[in-house]
Design a protein around this motif. Structure first.
Motif, PDB file in Angstrom:
ATOM      1  N   PHE A 135      86.491 -30.537   3.308  1.00  0.00           N
ATOM      2  CA  PHE A 135      85.747 -30.525   2.049  1.00  0.00           C
ATOM      3  C   PHE A 135      85.612 -29.078   1.565  1.00  0.00           C
ATOM      4  N   LEU A 136      85.760 -28.870   0.249  1.00  0.00           N
ATOM      5  CA  LEU A 136      85.519 -27.540  -0.299  1.00  0.00           C
ATOM      6  C   LEU A 136      84.055 -27.175  -0.109  1.00  0.00           C
ATOM      7  N   PRO A 137      83.733 -25.891   0.070  1.00  0.00           N
ATOM      8  CA  PRO A 137      82.327 -25.483   0.254  1.00  0.00           C
ATOM      9  C   PRO A 137      81.467 -25.881  -0.948  1.00  0.00           C
ATOM     10  N   THR A 138      80.206 -26.171  -0.681  1.00  0.00           N
ATOM     11  CA  THR A 138      79.280 -26.501  -1.773  1.00  0.00           C
ATOM     12  C   THR A 138      78.778 -25.243  -2.471  1.00  0.00           C
ATOM     13  N   ASP A 139      78.698 -24.138  -1.725  1.00  0.00           N
ATOM     14  CA  ASP A 139      78.282 -22.873  -2.321  1.00  0.00           C
ATOM     15  C   ASP A 139      79.338 -22.406  -3.324  1.00  0.00           C
ATOM     16  N   LYS A 140      78.904 -22.118  -4.555  1.00  0.00           N
ATOM     17  CA  LYS A 140      79.825 -21.793  -5.645  1.00  0.00           C
ATOM     18  C   LYS A 140      80.692 -20.570  -5.341  1.00  0.00           C
ATOM     19  N   LYS A 141      80.069 -19.511  -4.836  1.00  0.00           N
ATOM     20  CA  LYS A 141      80.802 -18.267  -4.556  1.00  0.00           C
ATOM     21  C   LYS A 141      81.817 -18.485  -3.428  1.00  0.00           C
ATOM     22  N   GLU A 142      81.389 -19.174  -2.392  1.00  0.00           N
ATOM     23  CA  GLU A 142      82.287 -19.445  -1.263  1.00  0.00           C
ATOM     24  C   GLU A 142      83.454 -20.334  -1.697  1.00  0.00           C
ATOM     25  N   LYS A 143      83.153 -21.308  -2.567  1.00  0.00           N
ATOM     26  CA  LYS A 143      84.204 -22.193  -3.074  1.00  0.00           C
ATOM     27  C   LYS A 143      85.246 -21.406  -3.851  1.00  0.00           C
ATOM     28  N   GLN A 144      84.800 -20.475  -4.689  1.00  0.00           N
ATOM     29  CA  GLN A 144      85.728 -19.670  -5.475  1.00  0.00           C
ATOM     30  C   GLN A 144      86.628 -18.825  -4.588  1.00  0.00           C
ATOM     31  N   LEU A 145      86.090 -18.330  -3.487  1.00  0.00           N
ATOM     32  CA  LEU A 145      86.895 -17.546  -2.546  1.00  0.00           C
ATOM     33  C   LEU A 145      87.984 -18.410  -1.909  1.00  0.00           C
ATOM     34  N   VAL A 146      87.613 -19.636  -1.527  1.00  0.00           N
ATOM     35  CA  VAL A 146      88.586 -20.552  -0.925  1.00  0.00           C
ATOM     36  C   VAL A 146      89.678 -20.904  -1.935  1.00  0.00           C
ATOM     37  N   LEU A 147      89.277 -21.218  -3.170  1.00  0.00           N
ATOM     38  CA  LEU A 147      90.249 -21.570  -4.207  1.00  0.00           C
ATOM     39  C   LEU A 147      91.205 -20.406  -4.486  1.00  0.00           C
ATOM     40  N   LYS A 148      90.666 -19.196  -4.458  1.00  0.00           N
ATOM     41  CA  LYS A 148      91.508 -18.019  -4.683  1.00  0.00           C
ATOM     42  C   LYS A 148      92.539 -17.873  -3.566  1.00  0.00           C
ATOM     43  N   GLU A 149      92.103 -18.125  -2.326  1.00  0.00           N
ATOM     44  CA  GLU A 149      93.014 -18.057  -1.184  1.00  0.00           C
ATOM     45  C   GLU A 149      94.129 -19.092  -1.303  1.00  0.00           C
ATOM     46  N   LEU A 150      93.797 -20.240  -1.878  1.00  0.00           N
ATOM     47  CA  LEU A 150      94.767 -21.339  -1.968  1.00  0.00           C
ATOM     48  C   LEU A 150      95.783 -21.147  -3.087  1.00  0.00           C
ATOM     49  N   GLN A 151      95.527 -20.213  -4.005  1.00  0.00           N
ATOM     50  CA  GLN A 151      96.410 -20.052  -5.161  1.00  0.00           C
ATOM     51  C   GLN A 151      97.854 -19.759  -4.769  1.00  0.00           C
ATOM     52  N   ASN A 152      98.048 -18.986  -3.708  1.00  0.00           N
ATOM     53  CA  ASN A 152      99.409 -18.648  -3.274  1.00  0.00           C
ATOM     54  C   ASN A 152      99.799 -19.335  -1.972  1.00  0.00           C
ATOM     55  N   GLU A 153      99.075 -20.398  -1.625  1.00  0.00           N
ATOM     56  CA  GLU A 153      99.382 -21.150  -0.406  1.00  0.00           C
ATOM     57  C   GLU A 153     100.698 -21.915  -0.585  1.00  0.00           C
ATOM     58  N   THR A 154     101.657 -21.680   0.287  1.00  0.00           N
ATOM     59  CA  THR A 154     102.960 -22.337   0.169  1.00  0.00           C
ATOM     60  C   THR A 154     103.046 -23.624   0.987  1.00  0.00           C
ATOM     61  N   ARG A 155     102.057 -23.845   1.859  1.00  0.00           N
ATOM     62  CA  ARG A 155     102.044 -25.078   2.647  1.00  0.00           C
ATOM     63  C   ARG A 155     101.381 -26.203   1.853  1.00  0.00           C
ATOM     64  N   THR A 156     101.638 -27.444   2.240  1.00  0.00           N
ATOM     65  CA  THR A 156     100.953 -28.583   1.637  1.00  0.00           C
ATOM     66  C   THR A 156      99.456 -28.458   1.940  1.00  0.00           C
ATOM     67  N   ILE A 157      98.632 -28.610   0.911  1.00  0.00           N
ATOM     68  CA  ILE A 157      97.175 -28.450   1.046  1.00  0.00           C
ATOM     69  C   ILE A 157      96.523 -29.822   1.182  1.00  0.00           C
ATOM     70  N   ILE A 158      95.636 -29.967   2.166  1.00  0.00           N
ATOM     71  CA  ILE A 158      94.940 -31.242   2.381  1.00  0.00           C
ATOM     72  C   ILE A 158      93.438 -31.023   2.250  1.00  0.00           C
ATOM     73  N   LEU A 159      92.822 -31.838   1.398  1.00  0.00           N
ATOM     74  CA  LEU A 159      91.382 -31.752   1.155  1.00  0.00           C
ATOM     75  C   LEU A 159      90.762 -33.138   1.244  1.00  0.00           C
ATOM     76  N   TYR A 160      89.496 -33.192   1.661  1.00  0.00           N
ATOM     77  CA  TYR A 160      88.724 -34.430   1.608  1.00  0.00           C
ATOM     78  C   TYR A 160      87.785 -34.361   0.405  1.00  0.00           C
ATOM     79  N   GLU A 161      87.482 -35.514  -0.183  1.00  0.00           N
ATOM     80  CA  GLU A 161      86.482 -35.530  -1.242  1.00  0.00           C
ATOM     81  C   GLU A 161      85.853 -36.916  -1.388  1.00  0.00           C
ATOM     82  N   ALA A 162      84.572 -36.913  -1.720  1.00  0.00           N
ATOM     83  CA  ALA A 162      83.849 -38.157  -1.985  1.00  0.00           C
ATOM     84  C   ALA A 162      84.147 -38.601  -3.410  1.00  0.00           C
ATOM     85  N   PRO A 163      84.118 -39.911  -3.685  1.00  0.00           N
ATOM     86  CA  PRO A 163      84.499 -40.388  -5.021  1.00  0.00           C
ATOM     87  C   PRO A 163      83.655 -39.835  -6.161  1.00  0.00           C
ATOM     88  N   HIS A 164      82.348 -39.639  -5.928  1.00  0.00           N
ATOM     89  CA  HIS A 164      81.488 -39.180  -7.024  1.00  0.00           C
ATOM     90  C   HIS A 164      81.715 -37.708  -7.389  1.00  0.00           C
TER      91      HIS A 164
END
Length: 282
Positions: A135-164
């Motif tokens: 799951f992506l972090p709930t903290d906004k700043k931490e989430k943005q850091l993770v998303l930034k790291e993923l921008q150049n990720e060349t591997r397949t990315i796997i995330l979990y998420e709740a429907p809501h």
């Protein structure tokens, strides 16, 4: 003699997805530590397992972990189960494993269902290399850091998420990563299991209009190498040929080496760089 900690993978939906070894272990251990005893009792009843249970979850993992380690030290064999899937993957089980090892307790993991791997094999995307983010972090700043790291990720990315939270997360992923191929897997191993092969923009639009149901696994194609190379070339294209050359000349390269480096950066033959330099002199 000290006891042993057994990490037991349980079904992620279909009750038939449990191994004989896990059923036997759950019957034979002295105690089962479960994420939610109310949920797990249904599983135990289905397989006629009468072993005592105790709760072990995110909110009591430290204090209860200490208690469980003491029980293991006293000679009890304990099985750890999560609500669904493999303990220790995106749940507090990792903390108990750490504490057990620090106490010199033997730990073993009994293979079985795991949502991220099941979804990956079902996705139609590359399975050779992947990055599991849970799951992506709930903290906004931490989430943005993770998303930034993923921008150049060349591997397949796997995330979990709740429907809501699905639509919001898809919008954030689209904004951070740009358009990508993806597969959204829902209701794994259950009657209405679906693997929706789409793109981030199409999925965002679709689920903005159709209410998502069931736990979701989001799988996103890694950034293509050609796109990374093009982005690098585009940055160099903002410079004039002479400005680009000067960067390497200032580093001590001779003119021939600098032209070769510039041609690689821009993805064009060296003779074109030479011709551009000549044209600029005229």
């Amino acid at each position: 003699m000290e006891g042993k900690l057994f990490l037991c993978a349980t079904p992620i939906g279909n009750l038939e997805d449990i191994t004989f070894r896990v059923v036997r272990t759950l019957q034979e251990v002295d105690l089962i530590a479960a994420e939610d005893t109310r949920h797990s009792i249904k599983l135990l009843n289905h397989f006629e397992i009468n072993t005592p249970m105790t709760s072990y979850h995110e909110f009591n993992k430290i204090e209860k972990g200490k208690y469980l380690v003491e029980q293991l030290r006293s000679g009890l064999n304990i099985a750890l189960i999560t609500d669904a899937g493999t303990p220790g993957i995106s749940d507090p089980g990792e903390e108990l494993v750490k504490m057990a090892y620090e106490a010199g307790i033997e730990v073993t993991s009994l293979p079985g269902p795991c949502a991220c791997i099941t979804a990956l094999t079902l996705s139609g995307l590359s399975t050779r290399r992947f990055a599991f983010e849970a799951f992506l972090p709930t903290d906004k700043k931490e989430k943005q850091l993770v998303l930034k790291e993923l921008q150049n990720e060349t591997r397949t990315i796997i995330l979990y998420e709740a429907p809501h939270r699905l639509v919001k997360t898809l919008k954030e992923l689209l904004e951070a990563l740009g358009e990508r191929r993806m597969t959204l897997v829902r209701e794994l191993t259950k009657r209405y299991e679906t693997a929706f092969q789409t793109t981030l923009s199409e999925a965002t639009l679709y689920y903005s209009e159709q209410e998502p149901k069931g736990e979701c696994v989001i799988l996103i194609e890694g950034k293509l190498q050609k796109d990374i190379e093009k982005e690098g070339q585009d940055k160099w294209m903002a410079l004039s040929i002479q400005e680009h050359m000067d960067i390497y000349l200032d580093k001590g390269m001779d003119k021939k080496e600098a032209m070769k480096a510039v041609s690689v950066d821009r993805g064009v033959p060296k003779r074109e760089i030479y011709q551009m330099l000549l044209d600029n002199k005229e």
